[in-house]
Design a protein around this motif. Structure first.
Motif, PDB file in Angstrom:
ATOM      1  N   MET A   1       0.785  -1.277   0.011  1.00  0.00           N
ATOM      2  CA  MET A   1      -0.076  -0.043  -0.118  1.00  0.00           C
ATOM      3  C   MET A   1       0.752   1.269   0.042  1.00  0.00           C
ATOM      4  O   MET A   1       0.778   2.178   0.630  1.00  0.00           O
ATOM      5  CB  MET A   1      -0.967   0.040   1.069  1.00  0.00           C
ATOM      6  N   HIS A   2       1.797   1.256  -0.849  1.00  0.00           N
ATOM      7  CA  HIS A   2       2.596   2.434  -1.237  1.00  0.00           C
ATOM      8  C   HIS A   2       1.559   3.295  -2.141  1.00  0.00           C
ATOM      9  O   HIS A   2       1.473   3.004  -3.325  1.00  0.00           O
ATOM     10  CB  HIS A   2       3.914   2.170  -2.095  1.00  0.00           C
ATOM     11  N   ILE A   3       1.093   4.527  -1.411  1.00  0.00           N
ATOM     12  CA  ILE A   3      -0.072   5.258  -2.319  1.00  0.00           C
ATOM     13  C   ILE A   3       0.486   5.505  -3.472  1.00  0.00           C
ATOM     14  O   ILE A   3      -0.361   5.726  -4.556  1.00  0.00           O
ATOM     15  CB  ILE A   3      -0.478   6.461  -1.402  1.00  0.00           C
ATOM     16  N   GLU A   4       1.403   6.405  -3.542  1.00  0.00           N
ATOM     17  CA  GLU A   4       1.987   7.212  -4.628  1.00  0.00           C
ATOM     18  C   GLU A   4       2.134   6.235  -6.049  1.00  0.00           C
ATOM     19  O   GLU A   4       1.635   6.606  -7.140  1.00  0.00           O
ATOM     20  CB  GLU A   4       3.250   8.025  -4.430  1.00  0.00           C
ATOM     21  N   GLY A   5       2.713   4.722  -5.740  1.00  0.00           N
ATOM     22  CA  GLY A   5       2.756   3.968  -6.957  1.00  0.00           C
ATOM     23  C   GLY A   5       1.562   3.689  -7.429  1.00  0.00           C
ATOM     24  O   GLY A   5       1.423   3.767  -8.609  1.00  0.00           O
ATOM     25  N   PRO A   6       0.531   3.055  -6.711  1.00  0.00           N
ATOM     26  CA  PRO A   6      -0.629   2.746  -7.236  1.00  0.00           C
ATOM     27  C   PRO A   6      -1.405   3.926  -8.081  1.00  0.00           C
ATOM     28  O   PRO A   6      -2.288   3.722  -9.115  1.00  0.00           O
ATOM     29  CB  PRO A   6      -1.714   2.201  -6.200  1.00  0.00           C
ATOM     30  N   LEU A   7      -1.431   5.087  -7.464  1.00  0.00           N
ATOM     31  CA  LEU A   7      -2.103   6.243  -8.076  1.00  0.00           C
ATOM     32  C   LEU A   7      -1.411   6.567  -9.363  1.00  0.00           C
ATOM     33  O   LEU A   7      -1.860   6.911 -10.297  1.00  0.00           O
ATOM     34  CB  LEU A   7      -1.976   7.444  -7.232  1.00  0.00           C
ATOM     35  N   GLU A   8      -0.077   6.651  -9.625  1.00  0.00           N
ATOM     36  CA  GLU A   8       0.704   6.606 -10.842  1.00  0.00           C
ATOM     37  C   GLU A   8       0.241   5.610 -11.842  1.00  0.00           C
ATOM     38  O   GLU A   8      -0.047   6.000 -12.765  1.00  0.00           O
ATOM     39  CB  GLU A   8       2.094   6.680 -10.543  1.00  0.00           C
ATOM     40  N   TYR A   9       0.043   4.466 -11.222  1.00  0.00           N
ATOM     41  CA  TYR A   9      -0.063   3.356 -12.285  1.00  0.00           C
ATOM     42  C   TYR A   9      -1.553   3.567 -12.627  1.00  0.00           C
ATOM     43  O   TYR A   9      -1.904   3.331 -13.901  1.00  0.00           O
ATOM     44  CB  TYR A   9      -0.029   2.041 -11.551  1.00  0.00           C
ATOM     45  N   GLY A  10      -2.461   3.958 -11.887  1.00  0.00           N
ATOM     46  CA  GLY A  10      -3.953   4.144 -12.303  1.00  0.00           C
ATOM     47  C   GLY A  10      -4.052   5.321 -13.212  1.00  0.00           C
ATOM     48  O   GLY A  10      -4.703   5.198 -13.995  1.00  0.00           O
ATOM     49  N   ASP A  11      -3.201   6.200 -13.099  1.00  0.00           N
ATOM     50  CA  ASP A  11      -3.384   7.605 -14.245  1.00  0.00           C
ATOM     51  C   ASP A  11      -2.701   6.658 -15.648  1.00  0.00           C
ATOM     52  O   ASP A  11      -3.452   6.955 -16.552  1.00  0.00           O
ATOM     53  CB  ASP A  11      -2.296   8.382 -13.785  1.00  0.00           C
ATOM     54  N   MET A  12      -1.722   5.836 -15.541  1.00  0.00           N
ATOM     55  CA  MET A  12      -1.380   5.139 -16.782  1.00  0.00           C
ATOM     56  C   MET A  12      -2.545   4.350 -17.282  1.00  0.00           C
ATOM     57  O   MET A  12      -2.937   4.374 -18.635  1.00  0.00           O
ATOM     58  CB  MET A  12      -0.053   4.295 -16.522  1.00  0.00           C
ATOM     59  N   LEU A  13      -3.287   3.875 -16.455  1.00  0.00           N
ATOM     60  CA  LEU A  13      -4.453   3.122 -16.937  1.00  0.00           C
ATOM     61  C   LEU A  13      -5.504   3.873 -17.515  1.00  0.00           C
ATOM     62  O   LEU A  13      -6.090   3.538 -18.665  1.00  0.00           O
ATOM     63  CB  LEU A  13      -5.153   2.058 -15.914  1.00  0.00           C
ATOM     64  N   PHE A  14      -5.654   5.104 -16.896  1.00  0.00           N
ATOM     65  CA  PHE A  14      -6.828   5.782 -17.476  1.00  0.00           C
ATOM     66  C   PHE A  14      -6.309   6.492 -18.827  1.00  0.00           C
ATOM     67  O   PHE A  14      -7.108   6.704 -19.844  1.00  0.00           O
ATOM     68  CB  PHE A  14      -6.867   7.174 -16.538  1.00  0.00           C
ATOM     69  N   GLN A  15      -5.022   6.746 -18.899  1.00  0.00           N
ATOM     70  CA  GLN A  15      -4.527   7.218 -20.372  1.00  0.00           C
ATOM     71  C   GLN A  15      -4.688   6.099 -21.526  1.00  0.00           C
ATOM     72  O   GLN A  15      -4.775   6.395 -22.647  1.00  0.00           O
ATOM     73  CB  GLN A  15      -3.058   7.395 -20.282  1.00  0.00           C
ATOM     74  N   LEU A  16      -4.646   4.781 -21.079  1.00  0.00           N
ATOM     75  CA  LEU A  16      -4.760   3.655 -22.140  1.00  0.00           C
ATOM     76  C   LEU A  16      -6.194   3.194 -22.091  1.00  0.00           C
ATOM     77  O   LEU A  16      -6.760   2.229 -22.506  1.00  0.00           O
ATOM     78  CB  LEU A  16      -4.090   2.530 -21.429  1.00  0.00           C
ATOM     79  N   GLU A  17      -7.114   4.105 -21.414  1.00  0.00           N
ATOM     80  CA  GLU A  17      -8.616   4.162 -21.418  1.00  0.00           C
ATOM     81  C   GLU A  17      -9.169   2.779 -20.770  1.00  0.00           C
ATOM     82  O   GLU A  17     -10.180   2.149 -21.003  1.00  0.00           O
ATOM     83  CB  GLU A  17      -9.196   4.044 -22.904  1.00  0.00           C
ATOM     84  N   GLU A  18      -8.511   2.399 -19.942  1.00  0.00           N
ATOM     85  CA  GLU A  18      -8.769   1.305 -19.054  1.00  0.00           C
ATOM     86  C   GLU A  18      -9.311   1.780 -17.737  1.00  0.00           C
ATOM     87  O   GLU A  18      -8.770   1.690 -16.500  1.00  0.00           O
ATOM     88  CB  GLU A  18      -7.548   0.332 -18.631  1.00  0.00           C
ATOM     89  N   TYR A  19     -10.409   2.253 -17.838  1.00  0.00           N
ATOM     90  CA  TYR A  19     -11.257   3.090 -16.839  1.00  0.00           C
ATOM     91  C   TYR A  19     -11.659   2.267 -15.593  1.00  0.00           C
ATOM     92  O   TYR A  19     -11.455   2.713 -14.456  1.00  0.00           O
ATOM     93  CB  TYR A  19     -12.032   4.104 -17.276  1.00  0.00           C
ATOM     94  N   SER A  20     -12.085   1.047 -15.808  1.00  0.00           N
ATOM     95  CA  SER A  20     -12.781   0.367 -14.701  1.00  0.00           C
ATOM     96  C   SER A  20     -11.692  -0.073 -13.685  1.00  0.00           C
ATOM     97  O   SER A  20     -11.650  -0.151 -12.591  1.00  0.00           O
ATOM     98  CB  SER A  20     -13.219  -0.806 -15.320  1.00  0.00           C
TER      99      SER A  20
END
Length: 572
Positions: A232-251
């Motif tokens: 639960m390193h917060i910064e890492g998953p949040l960065e990874y989530g932004d990359m998924l949003f850019q790839l339109e993996e919104y769910s």
């Protein structure tokens, strides 16, 4: 003292006679009749002391023991000397005390003026309601309850611990690992909180920052993401989530975002409250920024799912956590209010911001307030008038004329010929408006066009614009003075403020989802959870930070996630 001891001392079971200063002889001051010579006249001693035979006193000294009948007679004689009025028996102890004080100090003077405590407008406007922080409540109100909603609610109550201010209506099993929260200090009735990093968390975070700065370690960072999520390193998953949003993996990106927010609430201090207006989580601390950014991103995702009221409550909570508004929530909160039909609240909030935050220079607030006046004028209680709505709209159109054409075109409404040919709303509006302000106006239109497209609102907008053009052509309105006023307002927006830059950086990965790609290009920073660091940054753990990253890093990282990613196709 027991009766046994009394018999040993007195030699009898009879009690000794009461003292001369007993309560039976007490007479309240307010029953005495004396002249009020001053405020303390009641303190004067009585000049007629009680007279008792000296012989009786000697008899008492010589005969300490006496019969019960004799004692009863003496008591009755004392009571008969000074009897209490019968009406005093009906008074309770409080009334007797009040009368005694009034007799001692004088009767109080009655003031006809009543002090009226004025309600705090800030407390009324920005108080957060717990029931509106749960998006499930709004979904149920909009679409009705689910078939097995009662079973799901009971199961959720069994599986989750009782916690305050749960924004994420899901159950997670967390361990407290490396993130925690403590009280940084108190100022008056305001309590300041901050997230804390354990020693292990600090080591992992510094390694993570080092991997972000080196492009060759992009693969290693992606491989470590599972470890970051497990720890639960917060910064890492949040960065990874932004990359998924850019790839339109919104769910998948939304699930990661919700998990991060739920964990940060799980490790929060027991006294920390999102609904409390006396709770502060200042943005200047590096450890607090992921929570602000995650909430703002989540509010945009909620309003995209029609949970507008929940998004509005989260925006108000962000303003309470840090009133300096480091993420420019004021730029989007009016859109949330319009979508949730909170017209009265938005009207009052803009009136408050006009005084406290120079809201009259913010085009989004002025246009949104004018629309609120229109809706309030059509409400049952008529909290506004159509004349006020027209006045506010025309005044705003004269200050920010560039928005009109953008609104009409975004609403797929053919621009009337009178407006299209008018120099003030076309050539002059385009030339006098700087590009940074144009980008923000275009973004505002994308956020609110659905409310402006409503037939009654659109007709009202066009009719007022036509009447305004007629007044300009007839010189009813001084065109020269109006143009100078527009240019003066435009000089205030030659570049984006830092707060706007942070807001745009936060929603840039969601651009295609929430506003069809209308978010303008923004600078790229090494850490998306720390865009445009403010000058008052507090780096308690001395992390090695870098202000801006290489533009080539993001495409390289995207290629590690999706091998067929092509930067040229994305740019085209």
């Amino acid at each position: 003292m027991s009766t046994r001891h009394m018999r040993k001392v007195l030699g009898s079971t009879a009690l000794p006679p009461p003292d001369e200063n007993s309560d039976d002889d007490f007479v309240p001051l307010y029953t005495k009749k004396h002249s009020l010579k001053g405020a303390y006249a009641a303190l004067e001693l009585d000049s007629t002391p009680e007279s008792e035979p000296v012989e009786a006193q000697h008899q008492d000294d010589e005969q300490p023991e006496c019969s019960n009948d004799e004692r009863k007679k003496k008591r009755n004689n004392r009571k008969n000397k000074k009897t209490k009025p019968s009406n005093l028996l009906e008074l309770d102890e409080i009334d007797k005390s009040i009368r005694e004080v009034n007799a001692l100090l004088g009767e109080p003077t009655h003031h006809t003026e009543t002090v009226q405590n004025k309600p705090d407008p800030e407390a009324i406007l920005f108080s957060v309601q717990q029931k509106h922080l749960d998006s499930n409540n709004e979904m149920t109100r909009l679409f009705g309850p689910e078939d097995d909603e009662d079973d799901i609610r009971r199961q959720r109550q069994r599986n989750t611990k009782i916690q305050k201010n749960i924004v994420i209506p899901k159950a997670y099993a967390f361990n407290k690992l490396g993130l925690s929260m403590s009280i940084r200090g108190k100022k008056g009735d305001i309590t300041y909180f901050a997230f804390d990093h354990s020693k292990e968390y600090r080591i992992m975070h510094q390694r993570y920052l080092d991997s972000l700065r080196v492009r060759s370690n992009a693969d290693n960072m992606v491989l470590q993401l599972q470890d970051l999520i497990n720890f639960m390193h917060i910064e890492g998953p949040l960065e990874y989530g932004d990359m998924l949003f850019q790839l339109e993996e919104y769910s998948v990106g939304n699930d990661i975002l919700e998990q991060c927010i739920a964990y940060m609430q799980y490790v929060a201090h027991p006294c920390f409250s999102l609904t409390g207006r006396r709770t502060r989580l200042e943005y200047k601390y590096l450890e607090n920024r992921p929570f602000h950014i995650a909430l703002l991103k989540y509010a945009h995702l909620l309003t995209n799912r029609a949970c507008h009221r929940t998004a509005l409550e989260i925006a108000k909570a962000l303003l309470n956590l840090d009133p300096s508004d480091p993420l420019a929530v004021i730029f989007i909160i009016d859109a949330f209010a319009l979508r949730s039909r909170e017209h009265k609240w938005l009207y009052d909030a803009v009136e408050y911001w006009n005084v406290k935050r120079d809201g009259q220079f913010m085009f989004n607030l002025q246009y949104s307030q004018a629309m609120c006046c229109l809706h309030l004028s059509k409400a049952k209680n008529k909290e506004s008038t159509i004349e006020e709505a027209n006045k506010r709209l025309r005044k705003t159109l004269l200050k920010f004329p560039y928005v009109l054409i953008q609104l009409l075109e975004c609403c797929n409404q053919g621009v009337p010929a009178e407006i299209r040919k008018n120099h003030f709303f076309n050539e002059f509006a385009s030339v006098s408006t700087p590009q940074p302000l144009k980008d923000l106006m275009h973004l505002y239109v994308k956020f609110t066009w659905a409310r402006w497209k409503e037939p009654a609102v659109l007709d009202w907008l066009i009719s007022n614009a036509k009447e305004l053009i007629t007044d300009l052509e007839k010189n009813v309105i001084n065109q020269a003075a109006t143009k100078i006023d527009v240019q003066n307002h435009s000089r205030l927006f030659q570049k984006w403020p830092e707060e706007i830059i942070r807001h745009l950086c936060v929603i840039k990965p969601l651009s295609n989802l929430i506003v069809e790609g209308a978010v303008p290009n923004v600078p790229v920073y090494t850490l998306n959870t720390n865009p445009c660091p403010p000058a008052n940054t507090v780096n308690r753990y001395n992390y090695a930070l870098q202000r801006q990253s290489d533009m080539d890093f993001v495409p390289a990282l995207l290629r590690t996630i999706q091998p067929n990613y092509n930067e040229d196709e994305d740019n085209n």
